[in-house]
Motif scaffolding. Structure first.
Motif: not given
Length: 426
Positions: A396-415
């Protein structure tokens, strides 16, 4: 044609390029910057984590509650399938010769077997077209003279005991009533409500055709043979005195309740115990294994709740992505300054991915804890045994980590695409 650059200018440019190439973001710096970015706006970070907390918490709670409920379903199915046997009167090769192959002491013979709790013989009474169940005799002009078309079951005392009834009022009839062929009856609560019988203090009676029966018990629920709830159950000897024995096509049967795990053994012994000379007159039927039904119920629960958990995770990912993107826009000047000081695009990308991943991982840990507490609390309230797979708690914590990383891909690319000069002008 431009003149060649001086040697010192070329050396300065090469030194600057080497400085940029050598710029790096150490893990310690990455951790420090990520924590600083999260703590810079703690309220926003907490709200951002909330979606992941709900998603992961729902994921853990769903899997835990589904496993716990499935365990209870298995236990109840197994308890019923391992403690109930039905014996049918087949009449052998010539079923019309005997109206009832069960001996008069059939209950006692089966109850003498090791592992049997209660046993009794029953059959449906064939009523005439004008015989209905009511609270006044036929022909009366008051009350519920019209009556109800209800089933009447002739039963030995062991049938009601084997059915495991829960009585709202009164009692079930016993061997005394059966031996004396008393005109008493036990009815289900549904039928009692339709007949307007709410209490036994006035000794109410029901009339089947023109035959009165004193109601001595009202059954609210049974563990076996649910059709008793909509029937009038009368002693076997009373039914034989009034209507005769079972008829061809509506032959008698026996209901047996056993100790846990003894059902199949009793099924193999019942016919011989009832009639050693003609065991072929009887067919013992242990209940089928409800494995398919049990698997379908568990599968349906899993699919439904996993869909809900997935929806919560998607909501959490959208929240992290939205907040991270807003942070990129708000911190454009900071990003431009870092780029001007030598930070590469990949460093900016890594930093924002680390922030969103940290939010997702922290939300996953909190969600896992809340989900586990929910499963244990629900199990305690329902008096169940909580069941949570260790792999669920670990994943479950790994799923939370993966969710956060996937959600941050586009904003990080924009940055990483922010130009230093443009950002510093804002």
């Amino acid at each position: 044609m431009l003149p060649p650059r001086p040697r010192w200018a070329r050396r300065g440019r090469q030194a600057a390029e080497r400085s940029v190439e050598r710029s790096r973001l150490s893990p310690r710096d990455l951790l420090t910057e990520s924590v600083a970015g999260i703590l810079q706006r703690p309220a926003r970070s907490a709200l951002t984590m909330l979606g992941t907390v709900l998603g992961v918490g729902t994921f853990v709670a769903v899997l835990g509650l589904t496993a716990t409920a499935s365990s209870q379903i298995d236990t109840r199915f197994n308890a019923l399938s391992a403690t109930e046997v039905t014996v049918e009167d087949t009449g052998g090769d010539q079923p019309d010769l005997l109206s009832n192959a069960f001996p008069t002491d059939a209950d006692r013979r089966i109850e003498a077997l090791n592992g049997v709790r209660d046993a009794g013989v029953y059959w449906p009474v064939r009523l005439g077209p004008d015989e209905v169940v009511g609270t006044v005799p036929p022909g009366a002009t008051s009350g519920t003279a019209q009556g109800e078309r209800a089933q009447v079951i002739a039963a030995s005392p062991g049938v009601l005991a084997a059915a495991g009834p829960r009585l709202t009022q009164g009692r079930i009839f016993d061997a005394f009533h059966d031996r004396r062929a008393e005109s008493v009856a036990v009815i289900g609560s549904g039928l009692a409500g339709r007949l307007g019988i709410t209490t036994l203090e006035t000794a109410p009676a029901v009339f089947v055709g023109g035959h009165p029966f004193t109601v001595i018990g009202i059954v609210d629920d049974v563990q076996r043979k649910a059709d008793l709830l909509l029937s009038v159950v009368v002693p076997r000897t009373t039914a034989e005195r009034i209507w005769g024995g079972p008829e061809s096509g509506r032959r008698a049967a026996m209901l047996i309740s056993t100790d846990l795990g003894a059902a199949r053994q009793i099924a193999s012994e019942a016919a011989l115990a009832l009639d050693p000379a003609h065991p072929e007159f009887f067919k013992a039927v242990p209940p089928p294994d409800p494995r398919t039904l049990r698997g379908n119920v568990t599968s349906d629960l899993d699919q439904l709740f996993m869909l809900l958990a997935g929806i919560c995770l998607v909501i959490g990912a959208v929240g992290i992505a939205n907040t991270t993107l807003v942070a990129v826009l708000e911190r454009a000047s900071e990003i431009g300054l870092r780029r001007a000081l030598g930070a590469r695009g990949r460093h900016i990308t890594t930093q924002f991915l680390a922030e969103s991943g940290a939010l997702g991982a922290l939300g996953g840990v909190i969600g896992t804890s809340l989900g586990t507490v929910t499963v244990v609390a629900m199990a305690v309230i329902r008096d169940w045994t909580p069941v949570i797979a260790p792999v669920t708690v670990v994943a479950a914590p790994a799923i939370g980590l993966a969710t956060g990383v996937l959600a941050g891909l586009y904003p990080a690319w924009r940055a990483s695409r922010v130009q230093p000069a443009e950002a510093l002008r804002r």
